[in-house]
Each structure stands twice: as C-alpha cells, then as structure tokens.
Design an enzyme around this catalytic site. Structure first.
Site, PDB file in Angstrom:
ATOM      1  N   GLY A 221       0.856  -1.028  -0.059  1.00  0.00           N
ATOM      2  CA  GLY A 221       0.040  -0.032   0.180  1.00  0.00           C
ATOM      3  C   GLY A 221       0.702   1.303   0.065  1.00  0.00           C
ATOM      4  CB  SER A 222      -0.057   4.625   1.198  1.00  0.00           C
ATOM      5  OG  SER A 222      -1.078   4.836   0.211  1.00  0.00           O
TER       6      SER A 222
END
Length: 491
Positions: A221-222
C-alpha cells in the site's frame, strides 16, 4: 584335496571381499541417507537424547531442555511451560517436535543447539575422549523482551504482524505474528499427541504456524510511496518541493480505469502539489503519476536498493519481497498501481521495517539478524554477529528529505495517531486493497526519535482487524507502532 581347499578359500575370500564392499558402501556412501531416514530410530534417539542448548533472550532462557524419565532423556520446554509467553515467542523460536520436525530458530540453528556444528569440534572431541555426554550450545537472540511484549500487547487479538529493528545495526528487537501457537504442544514425546496437535494447527483458522513477519507477503500500500519518493529524489530531477501532477482522479495509462484518492478526496485544487505534501497527505494520484514519469527501471532499481528481491536469512529465510522484474509484461497501468504499493508489488513486514530503518540510518541498509551470540556449554563465545552493511539505499541527503516528509506525516498528515509528546516520530501510513468487497490491510512504518533513531518498526493488521472496512493505516496500525516505540524509548 588341495584343489577343494583352494576353491573353498577363493569362495571365502570373495565372501569377505563382498562383506567389506557392502559394509564400506553402507557406512560411507549411504550413511548420510540412512541417518536422515525418518524410520531410523537410532537417529531419532540421537537427536532427542541430547541436552539441547537453550534459546536465550536478555539473559533468560525462553526455550530449554529439562531432564525427564523417558527413553529420550530430555524434554524441550518453551517459556517455562507458560502457554501465553510461549505463543509470544513462537514465531521466533519455532518448534522442535519428535514427529513434525522443527521450524524457526530451533531449525535454523539446530547444529549449534544439538552440539553438532563444525565450530564445536573441540567439544565433540573432548566428549569422545572423556565419555562426557554431549551438550548443545546456547543461542542468544537480539529480541528485547520489553519491546516484544509491547508489540504482542499492541496487536491484541488482531491478525497480523509487528517487526522492530535497530536501524544502526539491523538487530531485530521484536518479531510478533498473530495468530500464534504453543510450541509445547508439539514438543511432547507422545507421537500421537504431537501429531494431532500439529494437524489441529494446520486446520486452524488463520494459519498460526506461519511467521507473518518474514513468511507472508502483502501489498504494501502507501508505505511503498517512500520508495517512489526516494527514486524521484535520487534521480536528481526532483526535490522535496518539486511540483508534480496530483489530479482528483488519475486515468491508468492505456485504460479507461480511473484511480481515485482514498475516500475520493481532492489532493490539490490546482491538480499540482509538491512531493513533500503528496507524501504527508498520501496522495494516490500523485504517486501513481510519479511512478509512470520515473519509469519502471528507476522504480525497480530503487526498490532493489531497499532490499526488494533480496533473500534475507535472519537466520530463518525470509520470503522475497518483490517488485516486478524487467521480463514481465509490465505495462504503464501496472506501473502506476505499483507506485502506490498495489498490483504486482509484495512485501513482508520485515522488508517495510528495513525501508524505514535505511532512511533512519542516513540511507544505509543493514543486514537484519536475530541471533546475537552463540556460546558453547562452558559459555565461551563460539559465534558473535557483527552488524553488516547491505548497501547504500539512498544518499544521506535523500534520507534527510524523506525523514522530514515522514515527520510531517505524523505531525500533521495521515499518521497523527503515532505522535508521542516530546519525541519526533517519522512515519508513513498505508491502506492496501486486496480484493473487491474485502476490507483493506492497515499498515504503518516508522522510526524514532527522528534525529537519533533508536528503533524502526513496521505494523500490518490484516483486513483492518476489528475496524474492518473503516480501517486505515493511520487509524489502526499507527497507534500500535506508537506503543512499540514508547516501549523502546522507555528502556
């Protein structure tokens, strides 16, 4: 008569020669295979009828062998038989079982624990000359019990993992994975009970035998935006204040698919923002666009510098975190998704802790390790792990810029739940989608204090834990990281 004797002598000689050849073949050429054969009862007794060395944390054994009145002579006991404590350490220690083999440190350091390592040849020779019963070596771990306990408590009943490392050395300070298991149930000498306990664990919900810290791969993810930002800064074409495209929605190249920001937020009213602000706000469209502009080679090279695609042995072998290779049909739309840690990118929690650790260590990536010292039965040091540099992941200037981005992420961005009064925490949130209609994974990676890092940590909570569809890395994982960091800084 002489002819008969000669013939008989020839037959006897041939028989002796055949016996010698057969014995030599069995003892030399087939010895290793026969010793390793699971049906060889003598090898089982040889392995279990040994005062196996302890596994030690902060001077206290968390695994040891105790004498028992059975044919095997010794029983392996984990955390003094305390099931809760044994579960806390199980992903690290693994198990040692009569019928199920061994895992974790029990497996990786087996030769030292059972006293058969090549480095212990002097001890083995002394044992042979004196008739003294063999003893194994003690294996002292890098785990800090206070940090391990804090990580265990912070994760609670959630499914996931927390890993903490010393950025300066690579020493692993905590390694927690849930759900876990009690290795004592597998160490019993009843083959029926041990076999049933193992089968129950194989059938249990959540795969408790998997050490998620090093054995499970997730979309990061981020948190992976740290890699994209590093690639941009390292290229020399970007600075932290360089303005990049940050539209409300980004159309994946070659498709009609629109990539939104989390909650369909607007990152910038002008559709442009600095890399620094894009990190603080965790703007998806900005980092997807940036990855495409940088190109697959730059992104891949930067990921590799942080340890992606490397095999790490800590001493257990970690699963290989991966960024798609050049041979893949890596189209621009897939590259855009990779730029925000989705699609084809996968990572272990250990790997994301290493990304933060490298940034904390002025850009230098250190080899992660769990075993600090191995001592023989007389407590003489047999092996001592020295910190080892893997490579420079980024320049000190880039590490400094990334640190400031991460500090501002915690101070005023998506990671405010990790703030600690009087301490600058540098962190990055991540919320990783896995499948349509399934709650995302919640990530957080951080280090602290920002200007003199003592600990780097990565947290993943699978499918948001109790928060389910409302989960974000900032809401779920960041408070857990804060608890672990507080435990480390209060030592």
């Amino acid at each position: 008569m002489n002819t008969t004797l000669r013939r008989l002598s020839a037959v006897v000689m041939v028989m002796f020669l055949a016996l010698m050849v057969s014995t030599t073949y069995t003892q030399f050429f087939r010895a290793e295979r026969l010793n390793a054969d699971g049906r060889n009862v003598r090898s089982i007794f040889r392995e279990f009828n040994v005062d196996r060395g302890p596994i030690v944390v902060a001077g206290q054994p968390i695994v040891e062998s105790v004498p028992v009145d059975t044919p095997f002579g010794f029983q392996r006991v984990f955390s003094g038989g305390d099931a809760d404590k044994a579960q806390m350490y199980a992903p690290v220690t693994g198990f040692f079982s009569l019928v199920n083999g061994s895992t974790g440190v029990e497996s990786a350091e087996n030769a030292f624990l059972n006293g058969q390592a090549d480095a212990l040849w002097v001890d083995r020779l002394q044992n042979m000359l004196t008739g003294r019963k063999a003893q194994g070596s003690s294996v002292e771990l890098t785990i800090d019990p206070a940090i391990q306990q804090a990580a265990w408590d912070a994760l609670g009943g959630q499914r996931g993992s927390i890993v903490a490392v010393d950025p300066k050395t690579g020493a692993i300070l905590a390694m927690v994975s849930k759900p876990s298991f009690d290795p004592n149930a597998l160490a019993v000498h009843s083959t029926g009970e041990a076999g049933q306990a193992y089968q129950d664990l194989l059938n249990a919900d959540g795969d408790p035998l998997i050490n998620r810290a090093i054995g499970a791969l997730y979309p990061p993810g981020s948190t992976f935006k740290l890699v994209g930002a590093a690639a941009a800064l390292e290229s020399g074409d970007y600075q932290g204040d360089t303005q990049i495209s940050a539209p409300h929605r980004f159309t994946l190249p070659g498709t009609r698919t629109e990539l939104p920001n989390f909650g369909d937020e607007v990152c910038s009213p002008t559709d442009m923002m600095s890399i620094h602000d894009a990190m603080v706000m965790s703007c998806n469209t900005a980092f997807a666009s940036l990855a495409v502009d940088l190109g697959a080679d730059a992104m891949r090279d930067q990921a590799a510098k942080f340890g992606f695609d490397d095999v790490f042995r800590v001493p257990m072998r970690s699963a290989v975190s991966a960024f798609p290779s050049a041979g893949d049909a890596f189209t621009p739309d897939r590259l855009a998704l990779a730029g925000i840690g989705q699609g084809d990118v996968t990572s272990t929690p250990l790997q994301m802790a290493m990304v933060s650790a490298a940034i904390a260590n002025h850009g230098t990536l250190m080899q992660p390790y769990l075993v600090q010292t191995i001592r023989d039965p007389e407590l003489e040091v047999v092996q001592q792990t020295q910190p080892a540099k893997v490579r420079d992941a980024v320049s000190p200037a880039t590490a400094s810029a990334l640190t400031q981005m991460m500090v501002d992420t915690v101070e005023r961005g998506t990671g405010t739940a990790a703030r600690i009064s009087g301490v600058q925490v540098a962190g990055k949130t991540g919320t990783a989608q896995t499948a349509q209609g399934v709650a995302p994974h919640a990530w957080f990676t951080a280090f602290a204090p920002a200007q003199d890092p003592q600990i780097a940590v990565a947290v993943i909570v699978e499918h948001g834990g109790d928060a389910t569809s409302e989960a974000t890395g900032g809401r779920v994982a960041a408070p857990m990281a804060r608890a672990v960091i507080e435990a480390a800084l209060s030592r």
